[in-house]
Motif scaffolding. Structure first.
Motif, PDB file in Angstrom:
ATOM      1  N   ASP A   1       0.910  -1.074   0.099  1.00 48.98           N
ATOM      2  CA  ASP A   1      -0.021   0.086   0.179  1.00 48.98           C
ATOM      3  C   ASP A   1       0.703   1.221  -0.060  1.00 48.98           C
ATOM      4  N   ASP A   2       1.051   1.858  -1.241  1.00 48.98           N
ATOM      5  CA  ASP A   2       2.211   2.858  -1.173  1.00 48.98           C
ATOM      6  C   ASP A   2       1.526   4.264  -0.719  1.00 48.98           C
TER       7      ASP A   2
ATOM      8  N   ASP B   1       3.303   5.824   6.401  1.00 47.18           N
ATOM      9  CA  ASP B   1       4.603   5.359   6.977  1.00 47.18           C
ATOM     10  C   ASP B   1       5.312   4.744   5.619  1.00 47.18           C
ATOM     11  N   LEU B   2       4.771   4.435   4.658  1.00 48.49           N
ATOM     12  CA  LEU B   2       5.656   3.790   3.469  1.00 48.49           C
ATOM     13  C   LEU B   2       5.757   5.008   2.216  1.00 48.49           C
ATOM     14  N   ALA B   3       4.734   5.674   1.938  1.00 48.16           N
ATOM     15  CA  ALA B   3       4.784   6.682   1.042  1.00 48.16           C
ATOM     16  C   ALA B   3       5.963   7.616   0.847  1.00 48.16           C
ATOM     17  N   PRO B   4       6.486   7.788   1.824  1.00 48.71           N
ATOM     18  CA  PRO B   4       7.981   8.714   1.664  1.00 48.71           C
ATOM     19  C   PRO B   4       9.139   7.828   0.991  1.00 48.71           C
ATOM     20  N   ASN B   5       9.001   6.467   1.351  1.00 43.02           N
ATOM     21  CA  ASN B   5      10.213   5.822   0.590  1.00 43.02           C
ATOM     22  C   ASN B   5       9.764   4.888  -0.147  1.00 43.02           C
TER      23      ASN B   5
ATOM     24  N   ASN C   1       9.161   9.509  10.440  1.00 43.16           N
ATOM     25  CA  ASN C   1       8.560  10.738   9.665  1.00 43.16           C
ATOM     26  C   ASN C   1       7.406  11.201  10.875  1.00 43.16           C
ATOM     27  N   GLY C   2       7.436  10.865  12.113  1.00 48.23           N
ATOM     28  CA  GLY C   2       6.774  11.363  13.191  1.00 48.23           C
ATOM     29  C   GLY C   2       5.154  10.593  13.011  1.00 48.23           C
ATOM     30  N   VAL C   3       5.277   9.531  12.420  1.00 48.25           N
ATOM     31  CA  VAL C   3       4.037   8.827  12.290  1.00 48.25           C
ATOM     32  C   VAL C   3       4.139   7.354  12.599  1.00 48.25           C
ATOM     33  N   GLY C   4       3.366   6.640  13.499  1.00 44.17           N
ATOM     34  CA  GLY C   4       3.455   5.366  13.513  1.00 44.17           C
ATOM     35  C   GLY C   4       4.821   4.701  13.954  1.00 44.17           C
ATOM     36  N   ILE C   5       5.141   3.847  13.313  1.00 45.89           N
ATOM     37  CA  ILE C   5       6.504   3.010  13.575  1.00 45.89           C
ATOM     38  C   ILE C   5       7.692   3.356  13.015  1.00 45.89           C
ATOM     39  N   VAL C   6       8.721   3.007  13.141  1.00 46.07           N
ATOM     40  CA  VAL C   6       9.933   2.980  12.124  1.00 46.07           C
ATOM     41  C   VAL C   6      10.827   1.590  11.683  1.00 46.07           C
TER      42      VAL C   6
ATOM     43  N   PRO D   1      14.765   3.079   7.940  1.00 43.35           N
ATOM     44  CA  PRO D   1      13.770   3.933   7.414  1.00 43.35           C
ATOM     45  C   PRO D   1      14.387   4.863   6.220  1.00 43.35           C
ATOM     46  N   GLY D   2      15.506   4.619   6.079  1.00 49.29           N
ATOM     47  CA  GLY D   2      16.009   5.949   5.050  1.00 49.29           C
ATOM     48  C   GLY D   2      16.216   5.370   3.741  1.00 49.29           C
TER      49      GLY D   2
END
Length: 476
Positions: free
Chosen positions: A176-177, A181-185, A227-232, A236-237
């Motif tokens: 799910d793009d 928490d996934l869209a930024p990466n 990103n300050g949302v949910g988990i890491v 994460p980079g």
């Protein structure tokens, strides 16, 4: 690891923390008939096949002609592997493809499943796949991620979160793009679906999940953004791409997996995660029929990916099975009627047992082997947390899940961090470092288990130990 049963096919139990702890027939001989193909093909069910030849454009072109002459259609052609994926309703396709003018070019041919093709005739024709940081700020639910503490990812993040130059493939049920928490990466340009007969499809959103949250959960463990949302995530980079190889019924057929491995290679992915076994056989045996041909085709695809710089990481499986001492298989084929059969160590759980693939077992929060995890001396490379893992779910959700499916993305993330710090390292160097830097775990002593054999440095339950993210980012 994705597992199937007659009623529920995704093993990890992604609705909550549930576990699904969950192949045959005589092999079809590849006999060469004396006569040429001069009679009409006998109609039969629509089936897909792999046809293996020497790996060169000339040999593969001749095999394509042999496929057509035998009443088949070429779905996908991999000259670099010497593998052609074909489709036919000719019940005698295996024999006919070897009987004509170019039959001598065929090394082996095998059906990729035991039931008729569920997705119907392929709509498309032949295609070729050608082509020091600031201190981390915790995300809201990072404190619930005991798994990150166990593998020292929290300490590793003080060194690096990973590089945007590193691309990780999530070979799974789709990602799910749009998840925050996934869209930024997420890397849309390198995402694909392989579930239409193994033909790559980059139609907008084809890589997204439809019936399963499995791939989204895996993706979050690898690379949920800071990103300050949910988990890491562990890394994460880094960037992630969705390589969808699981269809709506939860099956991963060989042509899907082959497509995924080649796609990863051609799109310059650094690490790929494979939390599944290839259907319809839990173990593919090295015979002279369908299973042997498929085993060879998939092996070539993995070899090709490794040769192009891709490290493949896979879940060990959730059957509490000793992969080093195989005896029986009662679960295959899972697309028709399973039949109990005798097997041996030439029968492989793919892709996890193929050369060059990192095999990951699962541990619990206390560090013990998860009761469902497969094991085996010289089969398990490393171990990682896999029980009650918090990660991303579709529709902006989060949830707990268990399985070796949840263990392998931890190692995938660690490999991505390692690649970030050592960008010149290839798959072999990453593999060696993952093993060398793992923290040794001895066999249980409080409650001894005779199935745990080997030494503290390398045993059947934990391989060379628990993966270590901190060691992965320390330059050597």
């Amino acid at each position: 690891m994705i597992r199937r049963s007659r009623t529920y096919r995704l093993s990890a139990g992604l609705a909550a923390a549930a576990l699904a702890l969950t192949t045959l027939g005589a092999a079809t001989a590849n006999a060469v008939p004396a006569a040429d193909q001069s009679t009409a093909a006998t109609p039969g069910p629509l089936m897909n096949y792999v046809v293996n030849s020497k790996a060169s454009p000339g040999h593969v072109r001749k095999v394509e002609q042999a496929v057509t002459a035998a009443g088949g259609k070429v779905l996908q052609s991999y000259a670099q592997l010497g593998v052609v994926v074909a489709q036919s309703t000719n019940a005698d396709f295996r024999a006919d493809v070897r009987a004509g003018r170019y039959g001598r070019e065929v090394q082996s041919v095998g059906a990729t499943r035991t039931a008729a093709v569920s997705e119907g005739p392929a709509a498309s024709g032949l295609k070729s796949l050608g082509v020091v940081e600031a201190a981390p700020v915790p995300d809201p639910r990072e404190g619930e991620q005991w798994d990150m503490v166990q593998i020292k990812a929290d300490q590793a993040h003080a060194v690096t979160d990973g590089s945007r130059q590193v691309l990780v493939g999530i070979n799974d049920s789709g990602v799910d793009d749009a998840h925050p928490d996934l869209a930024p990466n997420f890397d849309k340009a390198n995402s694909v679906s392989c579930v239409d007969n193994g033909v790559p499809d980059q139609t907008e959103g084809a890589w997204r999940p439809t019936t399963s949250s499995h791939g989204t959960h895996v993706a979050g463990t690898v690379a949920a953004a800071r990103n300050g949302v949910g988990i890491v995530g562990v890394a994460p980079g880094v960037r992630i791409a969705s390589v969808k190889v699981v269809n709506d019924d939860g099956f991963i057929y060989p042509e899907y997996a082959i497509c995924g491995f080649v796609w990863a290679a051609q799109h310059h992915m650094d690490v790929t995660n494979h939390s599944y076994f290839i259907d319809p056989f839990e173990f593919w045996c090295k015979d002279n029929g369908d299973q042997g041909a498929v085993q060879e085709a998939v092996r070539r695809a993995v070899d090709y990916a490794t040769g192009r710089g891709v490290l493949s990481v896979a879940a060990a499986g959730n059957s509490n099975y000793d992969l080093a001492n195989k005896t029986t298989d009662a679960n295959s084929p899972n697309d028709s009627t399973p039949v109990t059969r005798t097997i041996n160590n030439d029968c492989l759980d793919m892709p996890t047992e193929l050369p060059g693939v990192i095999t990951v077992a699962s541990t619990d929060q206390g560090g013990a082997r998860s009761s469902f995890s497969n094991f085996g001396l010289n089969k398990i490379d490393v171990a990682a947390p896999g029980r009650r893992i918090l990660s991303t779910l579709p529709n902006n959700a989060y949830g707990l899940s268990s399985g070796t499916s949840m263990a392998s993305p931890h190692v995938t993330g660690v490999a991505a961090l390692m690649k970030s710090v050592h960008p010149w390292w290839g798959p072999r160097q990453l593999e060696a470092a993952l093993r060398a830097q793992a923290d040794d775990v001895a066999c249980p002593t409080t409650t001894p288990d005779a199935r745990c054999t080997g030494t503290t440095a390398d045993n059947s339950f934990f391989g060379e130990g628990n993966t270590d993210a901190l060691d992965a980012v320390q330059r050597r």
